[in-house]
Design a protein around this motif. Sequence first.
Motif, PDB file in Angstrom:
ATOM      1  N   LYS A   9       0.825  -1.207   0.000  1.00  0.00           N
ATOM      2  CA  LYS A   9       0.000   0.000   0.000  1.00  0.00           C
ATOM      3  C   LYS A   9       0.864   1.264   0.000  1.00  0.00           C
ATOM      4  CE  LYS A   9      -3.704   2.336   2.368  1.00  0.00           C
ATOM      5  NZ  LYS A   9      -4.962   2.266   1.707  1.00  0.00           N
ATOM      6  N   LYS A  10       1.931   1.288   0.807  1.00  0.00           N
ATOM      7  CA  LYS A  10       2.804   2.461   0.850  1.00  0.00           C
ATOM      8  C   LYS A  10       3.485   2.696  -0.499  1.00  0.00           C
ATOM      9  CE  LYS A  10       4.088   3.291   5.564  1.00  0.00           C
ATOM     10  NZ  LYS A  10       5.196   3.597   6.441  1.00  0.00           N
ATOM     11  N   TYR A  11       3.927   1.625  -1.124  1.00  0.00           N
ATOM     12  CA  TYR A  11       4.583   1.722  -2.436  1.00  0.00           C
ATOM     13  C   TYR A  11       3.599   2.284  -3.462  1.00  0.00           C
ATOM     14  CZ  TYR A  11       7.420   0.232  -6.461  1.00  0.00           C
ATOM     15  OH  TYR A  11       8.163   0.195  -7.607  1.00  0.00           O
ATOM     16  N   ASP A  12       2.378   1.740  -3.478  1.00  0.00           N
ATOM     17  CA  ASP A  12       1.370   2.192  -4.437  1.00  0.00           C
ATOM     18  C   ASP A  12       0.971   3.644  -4.183  1.00  0.00           C
ATOM     19  OD1 ASP A  12       1.418  -0.254  -5.673  1.00  0.00           O
ATOM     20  OD2 ASP A  12      -0.395  -1.002  -4.689  1.00  0.00           O
ATOM     21  N   THR A  13       0.891   4.038  -2.918  1.00  0.00           N
ATOM     22  CA  THR A  13       0.560   5.416  -2.577  1.00  0.00           C
ATOM     23  C   THR A  13       1.653   6.359  -3.071  1.00  0.00           C
ATOM     24  OG1 THR A  13      -0.647   4.680  -0.621  1.00  0.00           O
ATOM     25  CG2 THR A  13       0.020   6.982  -0.676  1.00  0.00           C
ATOM     26  N   ARG A  14       2.899   5.980  -2.855  1.00  0.00           N
ATOM     27  CA  ARG A  14       4.035   6.799  -3.312  1.00  0.00           C
ATOM     28  C   ARG A  14       4.034   6.910  -4.840  1.00  0.00           C
ATOM     29  NH1 ARG A  14       7.499  10.813  -2.660  1.00  0.00           N
ATOM     30  NH2 ARG A  14       9.541  10.320  -3.447  1.00  0.00           N
ATOM     31  N   ARG A  15       3.775   5.793  -5.521  1.00  0.00           N
ATOM     32  CA  ARG A  15       3.726   5.792  -6.976  1.00  0.00           C
ATOM     33  C   ARG A  15       2.625   6.710  -7.487  1.00  0.00           C
ATOM     34  NH1 ARG A  15       0.825   3.182  -9.382  1.00  0.00           N
ATOM     35  NH2 ARG A  15       0.594   1.796 -11.030  1.00  0.00           N
ATOM     36  N   TRP A  46      13.236   1.800  -2.158  1.00  0.00           N
ATOM     37  CA  TRP A  46      11.923   1.316  -2.570  1.00  0.00           C
ATOM     38  C   TRP A  46      12.009   0.006  -3.344  1.00  0.00           C
ATOM     39  CZ3 TRP A  46       7.406   3.534  -0.968  1.00  0.00           C
ATOM     40  CH2 TRP A  46       7.527   4.754  -0.318  1.00  0.00           C
ATOM     41  N   GLN A  47      13.170  -0.638  -3.405  1.00  0.00           N
ATOM     42  CA  GLN A  47      13.324  -1.900  -4.129  1.00  0.00           C
ATOM     43  C   GLN A  47      13.008  -3.088  -3.229  1.00  0.00           C
ATOM     44  OE1 GLN A  47      17.322  -1.812  -5.595  1.00  0.00           O
ATOM     45  NE2 GLN A  47      16.815  -0.443  -7.270  1.00  0.00           N
TER      46      GLN A  47
END
Length: 68
Positions: A9-15, A46-47
Amino acid sequence: MIVPEPGSKKYDTRRARLRKEAERLGVTDQDANEAANETLQSDPDWQSRGPRTERGRGPKGERPENAD
């Protein structure tokens, strides 16, 4: 330090935030999506860290250390 994994969720929000920022600067929708993905994939924070368990590394006979 816990780093967000791709697909989280955090990755998708940042994207999504990076996409919106690019769109505000006049980048097309598809180009904004690609730019956001490239930005996150090139940032070591973020990897993906890879599999965290033995099972996540795949079938035992197909793991690189058992390739002989």
